[in-house]
Design a protein around this motif. Structure first.
Motif: not given
Lengths: 342, 330, 358
Positions: B129-131, B143-150, B109-126
């Protein structure tokens, strides 16, 4: 009389330089603003410190891996698409021509769709595969339009080019609709985002991939400014030059396709730049392609970079495709131009 | 004449093309190897993660992923069903502008939301430690490489992602909760077997179809996928001929059914997922809908769009079984 | 039409007479046109019967006959024929004529052989309205969405018209097209944005793909009088459109009130194409291709082009719908895509064969 001409000529040149300088300054400003915008707040000081080599690991990641490559790519594709549009407008002698009209966007889009729909990836697809396919699809569509419109001895007919472009685009669009109704929502979302021009290739490898095209084709087109002047007039003189004209047409068309194709491959379909940037430039510096082309490139770069910056912030934290912002900004401006024109 | 003059630009083009290839390959490899080293959780992250306990796993797309021993800040967008079933809470949940996965909101219920397309900075802001990412297309195009950097990024891949049992076990493995995952699965199988027996007793030999009404149009569930798998495979219900015929040539979880085919629908019972409830579901007043045998006989069970019928996963499937037990078996 | 011509200023001779002379000299083939219209109507009747008899449900031809003339509401087959196939087939006919005639009027007025109703922003206006409905008013009943789609189409056409004519120098075909293309691009981009943000892209696609399957008696009842009126209006205007197609100067010389004709013509296009688009989605090739074909067959007189287009357009859409239903059963192929796939090769052939550039 002659003195008067050269005086006005000189004034025009000075104006072109001035316009170019102002545009470059605007690009620099938007560049800095764009570096400072994003979901994660970085103060300008943080940005400076990070650029100088300091900053935390996270700040470096955001700046060097996320924001900078995206900004650079938006600059490159803006310039590439704009110049491609200017060349196509000269070739077709049609002020409404842009890279989309010869099928580049729809061809690239269809290939991407087919790939997503029917390629069952057993392993990670290499990062370059999709842009490569998009490039090939856009090029193939343009080649198809070209082959349909080319007549031996007569060269390229600008009317045919546009008619065949319309036809090929509608055909591709039809196939796209049929296929896209069969894929699952996630795949659909990916393709739709791609087609709306999301600048989806966002890391340095795409900058490197794009750079050679821009670095070779842009100077080549600039070098051909004179030819473009002649073609744009579409005078009897141009046709009188016969074989020369048709060869130059082919080469320039290939250059335009190469530019737009590589940009679309990296960015997805961003439609309005190729249409709007040359118009803007023409208003600013007139018809002469020696001045028109550089100003077109600069205004295209500025437009896409600014649009991309807006796309990042307007619905934070969600991002919307840059192509949509480009159209939302570009279309009203174009309507305004229309309103002002005599 | 034309040909010879074309050579130079053609050559230049092909050079450009080659360099594009090379550049993309080269940097792709580079960032792949770099990902493992740089991907240590950002400094802001909580526990000084016990590095020896990290395990190396290969994900659905062949990436080597260093999965942390005890991930605390997980983002598994659109895979929340599995996390909920394993009692794990992610740091952010999937969302679109107009909603979240409503059937899971008891737990999220009270969990914050993240846009479905997982923008890089939005992901980083959380500071994850595992995606964990489901489908191939979500990481398409570098895009994988960039997520893997986060953060370490584990992609299930389409094959696993489309089969919730496999996905559940795989996610259990990634989260070092294989036993729990197996238990969730066993519990579900047992529950389904019980329900199957009860349904057999309550409506022996009857056929059932699930129909989804949205924007005035009808869709039927495939006989093998999504909620169709629950109905026909887990619960052993009989699939009507029309459903089989449509599923044979349609690829989706839900396939469009023309009104004409609908009039032909030979199911004894209908499960109706109604997304048009708010708009008055005009399609249900249609003479043709009313002439469908199951509708005529009053054997329609209606569920709102917030129910789990449009999803799949352990929680979703289990809720579907509950629905049927409650409404059909009683 | 007397209303749209005014007395010639020069030398006593009434402008009407002069216009008649001018129109007389046009390259036109009325006899071919009459034969074509008759044959087209016969073919249309035949394909209507064919289309009613084919479908997802296997129904014997005898049963079809009975369902049409001795309707028994208790029989499932009769219901399918009466409730689904008949309105659908008649809807196809109506929509086909509408698109084709709207395209013909557009092409005549703008003297642009590539013009069709999509050019003045009708399609994108309807799409935008539907995207807004799906995103912000998800509960809105279907019929209201259709209504709003029509409003969206009409509004954007009005906007294009206003933008095009607010320019110094007045409305020219080029300006109309420029304004239309630009506004379409804008609205399309905004619809895309909304669709992506709210994740309703596929709903939007499905909405339009459904197309003619949504045609029921109610829609037909609402649409038919308007479309009939607009078709009659187009016929009434056809002589003036022919004059316009000769060029603004010529038309004015012949005493035509070109502003009035253009206004009426656009209103007709909006009613025809607007209602067709909001009912079945953008089926653009009909408006482009059919008038073009008609002009090739019967010459340049719009008094013949318009009725020929109406018949051929209806025939094309009815047949395309039949194909769309039978090519991949039990699924239906979107009719817009179907028509594009038929139309594109033909169009390419036309565009490249013609000596005279289009």
């Amino acid at each position: 009389m002659g003195a008067f001409m050269s005086e006005s000529e000189r004034r025009k040149r000075r104006k072109a330089w001035l316009v170019a300088a102002i545009l470059s300054a605007a690009i620099a400003v938007v560049f800095v603003v764009s570096m400072n915008t994003g979901v994660i707040r970085l103060s300008p000081i943080d940005v400076l410190r990070t650029l100088a080599g300091g900053g935390t690991e996270r700040q470096q990641l955001i700046l060097f891996d996320f924001r900078l490559p995206r900004i650079v790519i938006s600059l490159l594709i803006g310039a590439g698409l704009a110049v491609s549009g200017a060349v196509l407008q000269a070739l077709s002698r049609n002020a409404l021509a842009d890279p989309g009209i010869i099928g580049i966007n729809s061809g690239a889009g269809l290939i991407v769709l087919l790939f997503i729909a029917y390629y069952p990836a057993p392993a990670a697809t290499p990062a370059y595969l999709l842009p490569l396919l998009a490039w090939a699809g856009g090029g193939a569509a343009a080649a198809l339009v070209f082959l349909l419109s080319y007549r031996r001895h007569k060269g390229l007919s600008s009317n045919r080019l546009i008619l065949n472009g319309v036809a090929v685009n509608s055909g591709f669009a039809a196939v796209t609709i049929v296929v896209s109704l069969r894929i699952n929502p996630e795949q659909y979302q990916f393709v739709a985002t791609w087609m709306a021009g999301s600048i989806w290739g966002k890391d340095w490898s795409y900058v490197l991939a794009l750079l050679p095209f821009i670095a070779i084709l842009l100077p080549y087109v600039l070098f051909k400014s004179r030819t473009l002047n002649v073609l744009n007039l579409g005078t009897p003189m141009a046709t009188g030059l016969g074989a020369f004209v048709s060869r130059e047409q082919v080469l320039l068309l290939a250059a335009a396709v190469g530019l737009a194709g590589s940009c679309v491959a990296v960015s997805g379909s961003i439609g309005f730049v190729g249409l709007i940037a040359p118009h803007l430039a023409r208003r600013l510096v007139g018809q002469r392609y020696q001045a028109l082309l550089p100003v077109t490139a600069l205004s295209g770069a500025l437009l896409v970079m600014a649009a991309d910056t807006i796309a990042k912030v307007i619905l934070q934290p969600a991002e919307i495709p840059t192509g949509i912002i480009v159209a939302a900004v570009g279309a009203p401006y174009f309507l305004y131009l229309l309103y002002r024109s005599k | 004449m034309v040909k010879s003059k074309l050579k130079v630009p053609a050559l230049l083009l092909s050079i450009a093309f080659m360099s594009m290839l090379l550049a993309a390959c080269g940097s792709g490899n580079h960032s792949n190897t770099a990902a493992g080293n740089d991907a240590s959780p950002p400094p802001a992250s909580t526990a000084p993660a016990a590095s020896p306990a990290q395990t190396k796993m290969t994900d659905g797309l062949g990436h080597e992923v260093e999965v942390p021993a005890d991930p605390q800040r997980i983002i598994a967008s659109y895979l929340e069903d599995y996390l909920v079933s394993l009692g794990v809470k992610p740091v952010a949940q999937w969302s679109v502008a107009n909603g979240t996965q409503e059937y899971l909101q008891d737990s999220l219920k009270d969990l914050p939301t993240i846009p479905y397309d997982l923008p890089l900075e939005a992901v980083t802001s959380f500071d994850p430690d595992l995606l964990i990412i489901g489908s191939n297309s979500a990481v398409e195009g570098g895009k994988y490489d960039q997520y893997a950097k986060i953060a370490p990024t584990f992609v299930l891949g389409d094959e696993v992602n489309n089969d919730w049992r496999k996905a559940l076990l795989k996610i259990g493995e990634v989260l070092h909760k294989s036993d729990e995952a197996q238990k969730v699965l066993d519990d579900y199988e047992k529950k389904a077997a019980d329900a199957k027996a009860k349904l057999e007793a309550a409506i022996p030999g009857k056929s059932v179809a699930a129909v989804w009404l949205v924007q005035g149009k009808f869709y039927v569930v495939s006989d093998k996928l999504s909620s169709g798998a629950v109905l026909y495979k887990d619960l052993g219900l009989k699939a009507p001929e029309v459903v089989k015929e449509i599923s044979a040539s349609g690829a989706g979880n839900w396939n469009a059914i023309s009104l004409e085919k609908l009039a032909d629908l030979d199911a004894d019972y209908l499960i109706l997922v109604n997304s048009d409830k708010d708009s008055g579901s005009a399609a249900l007043n249609d003479a043709l809908w009313k002439s469908v045998p199951a509708v005529k006989n009053g054997n329609v069970y209606e569920y709102p769009k917030s129910s789990s019928w449009l999803y799949y996963g352990p929680v979703a499937s289990s809720q579907m079984v509950d629905n049927l037990l409650k409404d059909i078996v009683k | 039409m007397a209303a749209t011509t005014r007395k010639g200023r020069d030398g006593g001779q009434p402008a009407g007479k002069k216009a008649d002379d001018a129109l007389h000299k046009l390259h036109s083939r009325p006899r071919t046109a009459i034969v074509l219209i008759a044959a087209g109507a016969a073919a249309l009747l035949f394909s209507l019967a064919l289309s009613v008899s084919f479908g997802a449900m296997d129904i014997k031809f005898r049963m079809v006959w009975e369902a049409v003339f001795h309707y028994n509401p208790d029989l499932k087959e009769h219901q399918v024929i009466q409730e689904l196939r008949l309105p659908r087939v008649l809807g196809c006919m109506l929509v086909g004529s509408s698109f084709a005639v709207a395209g013909a009027v557009m092409q005549g007025m703008t003297r642009n052989p590539l013009a069709d109703s999509g050019l003045i922003g009708l399609n994108s206006g309807a799409t935008f309205a539907i995207a807004l409905c799906l995103a912000f008013l998800p509960g809105l009943p279907y019929r209201y969405v259709v209504l709003l789609a029509f409003v969206g189409a009409a509004l954007s056409a009005a906007l294009v018209f206003a933008l095009g004519s607010s320019v110094r120098g007045g409305l020219t075909p080029t300006r109309l097209v420029l304004a239309g293309v630009t506004l379409s691009a804008l609205l399309t981009a905004l619809s895309e944005g909304i669709a992506l943000y709210f994740r309703i892209g596929q709903d939007l696609a499905f909405w339009f793909a459904g197309g003619v399957a949504n045609m029921r008696w109610l829609e037909l009842k609402v649409m038919t009088p308007w479309i009939a009126l607009a078709l009659a209006g187009a016929m009434g205007l056809s002589r003036s459109i022919t004059m316009l197609s000769l060029g603004e100067e010529v038309a004015r010389g012949l005493g035509l009130r070109s502003g009035l004709v253009k206004g009426l013509g656009l209103a007709i296009v909006v009613v025809l194409a607007g209602s067709a688009v909001s009912a079945v989605g953008a089926v653009s090739f009909v408006g482009l291709l059919v008038p073009h074909l008609a002009r090739k067959l019967v010459g340049v007189d719009y008094r013949w082009i318009i009725p020929t287009s109406a018949v051929l357009g209806a025939l094309l859409v009815v047949l395309a719908d039949l194909a769309a239903r039978t090519v991949h059963p039990p699924f239906e192929t979107p009719i817009g895509a179907m028509i594009s796939l038929i139309g594109v090769p033909f169009f390419i052939y036309l565009a490249n064969k013609e000596r005279r550039e289009l």
